[in-house]
Design an enzyme around this catalytic site. Structure first.
Site, PDB file in Angstrom:
ATOM      1  N   GLY A  10       0.853  -1.180   0.000  1.00 21.97           N
ATOM      2  CA  GLY A  10       0.000   0.000   0.000  1.00 21.97           C
ATOM      3  C   GLY A  10       0.884   1.223   0.000  1.00 21.97           C
ATOM      4  O   GLY A  10       2.063   1.124  -0.279  1.00 21.97           O
ATOM      5  N   SER A  11       0.306   2.367   0.334  1.00 22.24           N
ATOM      6  CA  SER A  11       1.114   3.590   0.369  1.00 22.24           C
ATOM      7  C   SER A  11       0.247   4.762   0.781  1.00 22.24           C
ATOM      8  O   SER A  11      -0.975   4.738   0.632  1.00 22.24           O
ATOM      9  CB  SER A  11       1.719   3.919  -1.007  1.00 22.24           C
ATOM     10  OG  SER A  11       2.513   2.873  -1.502  1.00 22.24           O
ATOM     11  N   ASN A  12       0.919   5.796   1.280  1.00 17.05           N
ATOM     12  CA  ASN A  12       0.339   7.130   1.363  1.00 17.05           C
ATOM     13  C   ASN A  12       1.211   8.054   0.533  1.00 17.05           C
ATOM     14  O   ASN A  12       2.423   7.862   0.433  1.00 17.05           O
ATOM     15  CB  ASN A  12       0.357   7.681   2.792  1.00 17.05           C
ATOM     16  CG  ASN A  12      -0.301   6.777   3.794  1.00 17.05           C
ATOM     17  OD1 ASN A  12      -1.455   6.403   3.643  1.00 17.05           O
ATOM     18  ND2 ASN A  12       0.437   6.429   4.839  1.00 17.05           N
TER      19      ASN A  12
END
Length: 804
Positions: A251-253
């Site tokens: 995932g990531s921000n």
């Protein structure tokens, strides 16, 4: 100064300032025995200047030389992980490690070495990657990228030839051997299809026609009508769970702020990808420079010759895993009496059998047949939870447009040379190479950009409505997985005029948001990239609109919107956001939980006291965070999302709803009691500081780490591994990886702070095995040395001149 003279000057300068590394005794490199030509490194060279934390700054004359220096430097840090990956893409894991062992999951979803080998050996036997390399640009890779791959392989081989492997994971192993440029391309192919064929490896390699298929069939089957498939409701729910962001291992921000929110009118970018901490999907840091052509710093996925996430003197970008579904299924109506033939417009077409043979350690080779159609391979399922049975009347074929996409490195090169966010968007338009990520970017002129520019099958909502089978009518709304009627040619995907390959969406169909005060993504759909300017109008396959957001998205939007409203932002504000360690679930739940706790657990007031006193953060010194974490995991696992809250989701208020915990459920008291009992049984105090029981161990040193799980909604995500007998969370499976906080101050040098949470090397003998992990634990950053003056001032400067 002439380029060769400048390179020589750099080498001589480095030699005067530091020790030029001498070659260690060479180790004999086993030849692969294959027919492929190993690239010559004759004449290739690069200068590598190492600064603090083992970060290499690679200077080269051209793309082949740059690839050479990059391959050399990656091998020096990660030779065992790289060599393991090359075994994978050549279909040779079973030969060395046995057929039943489990791969690390970095290059496919295969659950056994045999399944992995059958898939990748099939790709190799079919010449799939060779065909892509022969495809002219822009549909195929450019000459520059091919030169990078050629140089990378030569640099990796040169390092092997001139150095002794010290990593105990593969020292003296006969599977560490030279590679070819084609191997590098095969690794790139594996990354490209991770969300499509790579997700279905077990289903592709295990698909078998039914035994004893009947010679007669029903009138419906004889007419070519599509028969009923698996149970639609159960399959739709399984597909939703399979593609749900909260269940992903990546995932990531990322957030970009425009100049309207910053102290100096220039853009800012904070990238925080959440990737595995072990194995072949790790990032590796470097700076790549071809004077006058390219100068970029950032992180590369291992085995990749380009910077995937990074910045230059004018622009910075990051990626987040997107919600677009990069595959679709075609339900086949089989020819009566012949389950290996299917009908299209009433006419039979034979499947193409691909016989694949895999070598086995201490055993006879294994041969299996894979079955291919005009749409792609027949699959028996998408993982164990989503079976797609091949019956006498129906089978399912998987379409993965990224199996024709080897353009990702060209996209990265376009970003590296960009001078603005407009150039970033133009690179995406030209190359169309990103298979499963969004792009968030900012530039020195104050522009911001969000775009979900993915290579996706061209499934429009109209096509899905017209051509979905009964199964597809359930799966597509629920998950974005289309199941189309493969018996009708009028259900073909078609093409957009601006797409570089048939059957995919063109750039004009992608969700895009330019120059908003902030653009943010935390792996939900494009809808709330900016809560004040929601994106709508895209097809369901890209993601949903007006649906509940994850707690990480809600917390992220709250944080960055407040930052934008406050204004006068600097890089220091980005750094504070990264390690704020606020747990949005705690802000929403803890007060209600503490209030209801006395009635739920009258015999255990300590639980109530600890929950009530918790500071709602997941810092290493936070007391009560561990108890809340274990409670919240148990509660959310037992209660459906819609039942957890008293105030339901509202599309008119998507960041603040749902809210108010449903403490009246019996699962509430059970989860609280269970969490307390679990900690006490492990000898862990309920109010123990988080860092005492959330840590990693490197060379015998226990390193406490902050951060929290997906369900808590923490920006600084950590998905730790629970082992009560060993003291709690004893490793991080995936989470915060390569972080970059980037801005500009009007000089030629970007203002950048970086952090690689798991450090540069997997080799426990390396000085860079855990140095940045200790920085991460202390919430400290590396000041990026981008400009020449800063590189040469590094007190850790070490220069290596590498030649073929």
């Amino acid at each position: 100064m002439h380029l060769r003279t400048r390179l020589k000057h750099l080498a001589l300068t480095g030699a005067a300032l530091a020790v030029v590394t001498a070659s260690l005794p060479g180790a004999a490199a086993a030849d692969s025995g294959g027919r492929e030509h190993h690239p010559s490194d004759r004449g290739l060279s690069a200068v590598i200047r190492y600064t603090e934390y083992g970060i290499p700054h690679i200077v080269a004359e051209d793309y082949a030389d740059l690839g050479f220096g990059t391959g050399w430097a990656q091998a020096a840090d990660q030779v065992c992980v790289l060599a393991d990956g090359f075994l994978t893409v050549n279909g040779e894991r079973s030969r060395y490690f046995g057929p039943d062992a489990v791969p690390d999951g970095s290059l496919s979803s295969a659950t056994t070495n045999l399944s992995s080998d059958l898939y990748f050996r099939g790709v190799k036997d079919a010449g799939t990657v060779e065909d892509l390399l022969d495809t002219p640009a822009p549909a195929g890779p450019s000459r520059d990228v091919k030169e990078l791959m050629r140089g990378w392989a030569a640099g990796y081989n040169a390092w092997l030839r001139k150095n002794r492997v010290t990593d105990p994971a593969c020292a003296k192993a006969d599977w560490v051997r030279p590679v070819t440029a084609l191997d590098v391309a095969r690794r790139g192919f594996a990354v490209s299809v991770l969300g499509g064929q790579g997700r279905a490896v077990d289903g592709i390699t295990a698909a078998r026609p039914p035994a004893g298929a009947p010679g007669a069939a029903s009138p419906a089957a004889r007419s070519g009508a599509v028969p009923e498939g698996p149970d639609p409701a159960r399959t739709a729910e399984a597909a939703r769970e399979l593609f749900a962001p909260e269940n992903a291992t990546m995932g990531s921000n990322a957030v970009a702020f425009s100049g309207t929110t910053t102290a100096n009118g220039r853009g800012l970018l904070l990238g925080n990808p959440h990737y595995p901490w072990q194995g072949g999907r790790r990032f590796w840091q470097s700076q790549q420079t071809i004077p006058g052509e390219l100068n970029v710093s950032g992180a590369s996925l291992l085995g990749t010759p380009v910077v995937n996430i990074g910045f230059n003197d004018k622009v910075a970008w990051s990626h987040t895993v997107a919600t677009g579904v990069p595959l679709d299924l075609h339900q086949l109506a089989l020819v009566p009496g012949d389950p290996t033939a299917y009908l299209v417009d009433g006419k039979p077409e034979r499947m193409t059998p691909r016989e694949v043979t895999v070598g086995i350690k201490d055993g006879a080779p294994v041969t299996r047949t894979q079955w291919w159609t005009r749409y792609g391979p027949v699959v028996g399922g998408l993982g164990a939870q989503l079976p797609l049975p091949w019956t006498a009347t129906a089978a399912y074929a998987l379409n993965d447009p990224n199996a024709a996409n080897l353009r990702g490195s060209d996209t990265a090169l376009g970003f590296a040379k960009a001078r603005s966010t407009r150039d970033v968007a133009d690179a995406l338009r030209r190359t169309q190479g990103l298979p499963w990520v969004n792009t968030i970017a900012a530039d020195s002129a104050g522009h911001s950009l969000f775009t979900q520019s993915q290579v996706l099958p061209r499934i429009t909502d109209e096509l899905a409505a017209r051509c979905s089978t009964p199964l597809g009518r359930a799966t597509y709304p629920a998950s974005g997985v289309a199941v189309l009627d493969g018996s009708r040619s009028d259900c073909a995907l078609g093409s957009d005029p601006d797409a570089v390959q048939p059957g995919v969406f063109g750039p004009s169909r992608m969700p895009v948001l330019r120059d908003a005060p902030y653009v943010e993504n935390s792996n939900d759909s494009a809808w709330l990239a900016n809560a004040d300017r929601p994106l709508t109008g895209y097809e369901r396959i890209f993601g949903t609109v007006a649906t509940p957001r994850s707690l990480r998205t809600r917390g992220g939007v709250e944080d960055v919107a407040a930052m934008a409203d406050r204004g006068r932002l600097t890089v220091a504000d980005l750094q504070r956001q990264q390690f704020a360690n606020r747990a949005p679930a705690g802000d929403l739940v803890a007060a209600d939980a503490a209030k209801a706790c006395a009635a739920a657990l009258p015999e255990d007031p300590e639980v109530c006291r600890v929950i009530g006193a918790w500071d709602r953060t997941v810092n290493t010194d936070s007391r009560g965070a561990l108890l809340f974490d274990r409670f919240w995991r148990k509660f959310t696992a037992a209660v459906k999302p819609a039942d957890q809250w008293r105030v339901p989701f509202s599309a008119a208020d998507p960041v603040r709803t749902p809210h108010t915990l449903n403490t009246g459920l019996p699962e509430f008291a059970k989860a609280l009691a269970g969490a307390a009992a679990e900690l006490r049984a492990a000898g862990i105090a309920l109010d123990a500081p988080l860092g005492a029981h959330q840590f990693v161990v490197r060379n015998g040193e226990r390193i406490p780490v902050s951060g929290g799980t997906e369900a808590l909604g923490v920006w600084n995500k950590a998905e730790p591994v629970w082992n009560a007998a060993a003291g709690g969370y004893v490793e991080v499976a995936h989470g915060t990886s390569h972080v970059q906080a980037v801005g500009w101050d009007g000089s030629r040098c970007p203002v950048a702070r970086t952090l690689l949470s798991y450090s540069q090397s997997s080799n426990p003998v390396s000085p860079h095995y855990s140095d940045q992990t200790r920085l991460y634990a202390g919430e400290r950053w590396v000041t990026s040395r981008f400009c020449e003056k800063d590189i040469l001032r590094s007190p850790a400067l070490r220069v290596v001149v590498v030649r073929g």
